[in-house]
Design a protein around this motif. Structure first.
Motif, PDB file in Angstrom:
ATOM      1  N   GLU A  27       0.905  -1.029   0.109  1.00 23.38           N
ATOM      2  CA  GLU A  27      -0.029  -0.011   0.130  1.00 23.38           C
ATOM      3  C   GLU A  27       1.312   0.872   0.396  1.00 23.38           C
ATOM      4  O   GLU A  27       0.421   2.863  -0.453  1.00 23.38           O
ATOM      5  N   ILE A  28       1.904   1.322   0.636  1.00 23.50           N
ATOM      6  CA  ILE A  28       3.055   2.513   0.574  1.00 23.50           C
ATOM      7  C   ILE A  28       3.340   2.279  -0.523  1.00 23.50           C
ATOM      8  O   ILE A  28       3.551   3.409  -0.935  1.00 23.50           O
ATOM      9  N   LYS A  29       4.455   1.405  -1.108  1.00 22.72           N
ATOM     10  CA  LYS A  29       4.652   1.663  -2.498  1.00 22.72           C
ATOM     11  C   LYS A  29       3.711   1.927  -3.330  1.00 22.72           C
ATOM     12  O   LYS A  29       3.847   2.059  -4.538  1.00 22.72           O
ATOM     13  N   THR A  30       2.281   1.589  -3.772  1.00 21.39           N
ATOM     14  CA  THR A  30       1.802   1.696  -4.785  1.00 21.39           C
ATOM     15  C   THR A  30       0.625   3.181  -4.138  1.00 21.39           C
ATOM     16  O   THR A  30       1.058   4.032  -5.602  1.00 21.39           O
ATOM     17  N   ALA A  31       0.931   3.930  -3.137  1.00 16.10           N
ATOM     18  CA  ALA A  31       0.769   4.812  -3.022  1.00 16.10           C
ATOM     19  C   ALA A  31       2.619   6.271  -3.215  1.00 16.10           C
ATOM     20  O   ALA A  31       2.034   7.352  -4.037  1.00 16.10           O
ATOM     21  N   TYR A  32       3.156   5.461  -3.256  1.00 14.92           N
ATOM     22  CA  TYR A  32       4.374   6.308  -3.706  1.00 14.92           C
ATOM     23  C   TYR A  32       4.368   6.885  -5.435  1.00 14.92           C
ATOM     24  O   TYR A  32       4.609   8.020  -5.550  1.00 14.92           O
ATOM     25  N   ARG A  33       4.131   5.251  -5.829  1.00 15.51           N
ATOM     26  CA  ARG A  33       3.888   5.387  -7.503  1.00 15.51           C
ATOM     27  C   ARG A  33       2.906   6.485  -7.527  1.00 15.51           C
ATOM     28  O   ARG A  33       4.025   7.123  -8.943  1.00 15.51           O
ATOM     29  N   LYS A  34       1.979   6.805  -7.291  1.00 17.07           N
ATOM     30  CA  LYS A  34       0.505   7.466  -7.777  1.00 17.07           C
ATOM     31  C   LYS A  34       1.546   9.352  -7.496  1.00 17.07           C
ATOM     32  O   LYS A  34       1.332   9.928  -8.807  1.00 17.07           O
ATOM     33  N   ALA A  36       4.318  10.000  -6.837  1.00 15.93           N
ATOM     34  CA  ALA A  36       5.523  10.741  -8.037  1.00 15.93           C
ATOM     35  C   ALA A  36       6.000  10.577  -9.284  1.00 15.93           C
ATOM     36  O   ALA A  36       5.820  11.154  -9.853  1.00 15.93           O
ATOM     37  N   LEU A  37       4.733   9.723  -9.576  1.00 11.21           N
ATOM     38  CA  LEU A  37       4.759   9.831 -11.561  1.00 11.21           C
ATOM     39  C   LEU A  37       3.041  11.475 -11.555  1.00 11.21           C
ATOM     40  O   LEU A  37       3.468  12.611 -12.229  1.00 11.21           O
ATOM     41  N   LYS A  38       2.533  11.605 -10.283  1.00 17.13           N
ATOM     42  CA  LYS A  38       1.916  12.952 -10.062  1.00 17.13           C
ATOM     43  C   LYS A  38       2.572  14.406 -10.455  1.00 17.13           C
ATOM     44  O   LYS A  38       2.082  15.104 -11.145  1.00 17.13           O
ATOM     45  N   TYR A  39       4.045  14.063  -9.709  1.00 16.48           N
ATOM     46  CA  TYR A  39       4.460  15.535  -8.840  1.00 16.48           C
ATOM     47  C   TYR A  39       5.888  15.659  -9.948  1.00 16.48           C
ATOM     48  O   TYR A  39       6.877  16.080  -9.043  1.00 16.48           O
ATOM     49  N   PHE A  54       7.143  17.166  -5.031  1.00 17.32           N
ATOM     50  CA  PHE A  54       8.018  15.448  -5.768  1.00 17.32           C
ATOM     51  C   PHE A  54       9.349  15.101  -4.438  1.00 17.32           C
ATOM     52  O   PHE A  54       9.343  13.702  -4.286  1.00 17.32           O
ATOM     53  N   LYS A  55       9.973  16.299  -4.184  1.00 18.26           N
ATOM     54  CA  LYS A  55      11.756  15.338  -3.426  1.00 18.26           C
ATOM     55  C   LYS A  55      10.468  15.096  -1.776  1.00 18.26           C
ATOM     56  O   LYS A  55      11.141  14.385  -1.217  1.00 18.26           O
ATOM     57  N   GLU A  56       9.801  15.598  -1.488  1.00 17.82           N
ATOM     58  CA  GLU A  56       8.716  15.683  -0.273  1.00 17.82           C
ATOM     59  C   GLU A  56       8.145  14.006  -0.482  1.00 17.82           C
ATOM     60  O   GLU A  56       8.332  13.725   0.703  1.00 17.82           O
ATOM     61  N   VAL A  57       7.198  13.872  -1.552  1.00 16.09           N
ATOM     62  CA  VAL A  57       7.260  12.352  -1.686  1.00 16.09           C
ATOM     63  C   VAL A  57       8.385  11.289  -1.707  1.00 16.09           C
ATOM     64  O   VAL A  57       8.208  10.312  -0.510  1.00 16.09           O
ATOM     65  N   ALA A 119      10.515  10.224 -16.066  1.00 15.45           N
ATOM     66  CA  ALA A 119       9.119   9.534 -15.677  1.00 15.45           C
ATOM     67  C   ALA A 119       8.637   8.804 -16.520  1.00 15.45           C
ATOM     68  O   ALA A 119       7.638   7.755 -17.041  1.00 15.45           O
ATOM     69  N   ASN A 120       9.401   9.584 -17.763  1.00 15.05           N
ATOM     70  CA  ASN A 120       8.787   9.043 -19.127  1.00 15.05           C
ATOM     71  C   ASN A 120       8.986   7.930 -18.762  1.00 15.05           C
ATOM     72  O   ASN A 120       7.470   6.452 -19.636  1.00 15.05           O
ATOM     73  N   VAL A 121       9.629   6.478 -18.552  1.00 14.17           N
ATOM     74  CA  VAL A 121      10.258   5.789 -18.948  1.00 14.17           C
ATOM     75  C   VAL A 121       9.081   4.950 -17.452  1.00 14.17           C
ATOM     76  O   VAL A 121       8.515   4.069 -17.663  1.00 14.17           O
ATOM     77  N   LEU A 122       8.797   5.399 -16.202  1.00 11.01           N
ATOM     78  CA  LEU A 122       7.417   4.403 -14.987  1.00 11.01           C
ATOM     79  C   LEU A 122       6.462   5.153 -15.804  1.00 11.01           C
ATOM     80  O   LEU A 122       5.690   3.849 -15.958  1.00 11.01           O
ATOM     81  N   GLU A 123       6.132   6.499 -16.562  1.00 12.98           N
ATOM     82  CA  GLU A 123       5.072   6.139 -17.310  1.00 12.98           C
ATOM     83  C   GLU A 123       4.314   5.442 -18.342  1.00 12.98           C
ATOM     84  O   GLU A 123       3.054   4.329 -18.685  1.00 12.98           O
ATOM     85  N   ASP A 124       5.421   4.818 -19.192  1.00 11.63           N
ATOM     86  CA  ASP A 124       5.250   3.682 -20.321  1.00 11.63           C
ATOM     87  C   ASP A 124       5.278   2.525 -19.479  1.00 11.63           C
ATOM     88  O   ASP A 124       4.139   1.489 -20.417  1.00 11.63           O
ATOM     89  N   ALA A 125       6.024   2.250 -18.766  1.00 11.63           N
ATOM     90  CA  ALA A 125       6.108   0.813 -18.076  1.00 11.63           C
ATOM     91  C   ALA A 125       4.476   1.278 -17.519  1.00 11.63           C
ATOM     92  O   ALA A 125       3.656  -0.170 -17.561  1.00 11.63           O
ATOM     93  N   LEU A 126       3.733   1.225 -16.845  1.00 12.04           N
ATOM     94  CA  LEU A 126       2.616   1.136 -16.285  1.00 12.04           C
ATOM     95  C   LEU A 126       1.843   1.637 -17.556  1.00 12.04           C
ATOM     96  O   LEU A 126       0.403   0.835 -17.034  1.00 12.04           O
ATOM     97  N   ASN A 127       1.515   2.085 -18.080  1.00  8.40           N
ATOM     98  CA  ASN A 127       0.606   1.881 -19.791  1.00  8.40           C
ATOM     99  C   ASN A 127       0.588   0.693 -20.338  1.00  8.40           C
ATOM    100  O   ASN A 127      -0.208   0.283 -21.141  1.00  8.40           O
ATOM    101  N   GLY A 128       2.280  -0.246 -20.569  1.00 12.05           N
ATOM    102  CA  GLY A 128       2.008  -0.600 -20.525  1.00 12.05           C
ATOM    103  C   GLY A 128       2.215  -0.758 -22.603  1.00 12.05           C
ATOM    104  O   GLY A 128       2.807  -1.825 -23.357  1.00 12.05           O
TER     105      GLY A 128
END
Length: 400
Positions: A27-34, A36-39, A54-57, A119-128
């Motif tokens: 749950e902590i990891k999922t919250a961080y992912r969202k 981190a991508l948002k900011y 983003f730094k705070e997250v 963020a581009n790498v993470l977002e592309d991965a999340l979008n598949g």
């Protein structure tokens, strides 16, 4: 870029990530992912405030994702973490050319700089939408990945291989800087980042590995030791084993698992070779790794206790060393004074002769020899007395 860059006014990490104290690691990891991508700065070029969020997250997640740091924070708050020191990851793609050059220089000098994944790498991965190349068990693939980009690989394992355990390793003969990433399948059909390992220099190569062996495995975070050494070289040894942290995933189920090699060089592509293997034929090696890591954990506890003893002894040593220097200086000064007193008892004598006459100097008394003239007058006196003695009046005797 390190712990000192953490926000001055810090909010509760649980509040930042919007999770409760009893939230699971997932749950902590999922919250961080969202968040981190948002900011992420890449997605918020027109919003300067997003970078700070983003730094705070990232800072909050670095606390809650680490069992030891999370325990310290739960017990004593930020005070305990400040004593240990914290480091924050840096987004290279948002640094700019000049700052990237400075970061590269510091990295070359051995200053640890943790970097974020684009963020581009993470977002592309999340979008598949990423291209996944197959990496069969027992094979290796070589490649070259551009900076802040990633190559994705799919490792498919059967029940037997999953039960035995697998290892995925990446090496670079060119000593490139890279990250090895592991992604979990996301509910929307994409891939979410689950694990990441920084490459480390070992001999003439850089390497990173992930081990899924059905028991708790550990990763070594060398930056913990490097940061401690930068602050206090004497403390580096005691922090060396603190970098051994438990991995969040220790076993994989049958199926296809997604790994990636992320180019983390500052200016050029990273060359690499990635391989996947089953540990069924490495049973002895696997048991040896388990025993060694258990011994390291025991040794870490011993070192923690020994540090207290060492600090006390070091303080005492410094005290007696300071006294030694003071006593030595005092003795040297006394001996110097003693020598000075001895020298005052020495009497210096000299003999001076000038033109046939001389004198002896002894203290304040002067003894002078008689001059020739004085000797002559003395002779005259003697002669006169003799004359007087021979000119005695002898007339009386004549009368007789």
């Amino acid at each position: 870029m390190e712990g000192s860059s953490a926000p001055a006014l810090r909010r509760d990490p649980y509040e930042v990530l919007s999770v409760s104290r009893d939230s699971s690691d997932q749950e902590i990891k999922t919250a961080y992912r969202k968040l981190a991508l948002k900011y992420h700065p890449d997605k918020n070029a027109s919003n300067p405030g997003a970078s700070e969020l983003f730094k705070e997250v990232a800072y909050s997640y670095s606390i809650l994702s680490d069992p030891e740091k999370k325990r310290q924070y739960d017990n004593a708050g930020f005070v305990a973490l400040d004593a240990e020191g914290m480091d924050v990851e840096v987004d290279l793609s948002n640094l700019g050319t000049v700052n990237t050059m400075f970061a590269a220089l510091f990295s070359k000098l051995g200053v640890p700089i943790k970097t974020t994944i684009s963020a581009n790498v993470l977002e592309d991965a999340l979008n598949g939408t990423v291209t996944v190349r197959p990496l069969p068990i027992g094979t290796s693939v070589s490649g070259k990945v551009e900076k802040q980009c990633a190559h994705f690989f799919g490792v498919t394992i059967n029940e037997e291989q999953a039960e035995a355990g697998i290892v995925v390793r990446v090496t670079s003969a060119a000593q490139s800087k890279f990250k090895l990433l592991y992604f979990e399948h996301d509910a929307n059909g994409g891939y979410g980042l689950a694990l990441q390992e920084e490459s480390e220099k070992t001999g003439k190569v850089t390497s990173a590995g992930m081990y899924f062996l059905h028991f708790q495995v550990y990763r070594m975070d060398s930056t913990v030791n490097a940061l401690a050494m930068a602050k206090d070289p004497d403390a580096a040894f005691f922090k060396r084993l603190e970098g051994l942290q438990p991995c969040e995933v220790s076993e994989l189920k049958a199926g296809t698992h997604i790994f990636a090699v992320y180019g983390d060089n500052f200016f050029k592509p990273a060359t690499y070779t990635i391989e996947a293997l089953c540990t069924k034929s490495y049973e002895d090696t696997t048991h040896k790794l388990k025993d060694i890591e258990a011994e390291i954990l025991r040794k870490r506890n011993e070192i923690r206790q020994f540090e207290t003893e060492y600090r006390k002894a070091l303080t005492r040593f410094q005290e007696v060393t300071n006294r030694y220097n003071q006593e030595k200086q005092s003795v040297d000064e006394l001996l110097k004074q003693r020598d000075s007193v001895h020298s005052s008892f020495t009497v210096s004598r000299s003999v001076v002769t000038t033109g046939g006459s001389g004198h002896f100097s002894n203290g304040s008394s002067d003894f002078k020899s008689e001059s020739p003239e004085e000797e002559g007058s003395s002779d005259l006196k003697d002669k006169s007395s003799k004359k007087k003695w021979f000119n005695l009046n002898l007339k009386g005797s004549d009368k007789k």
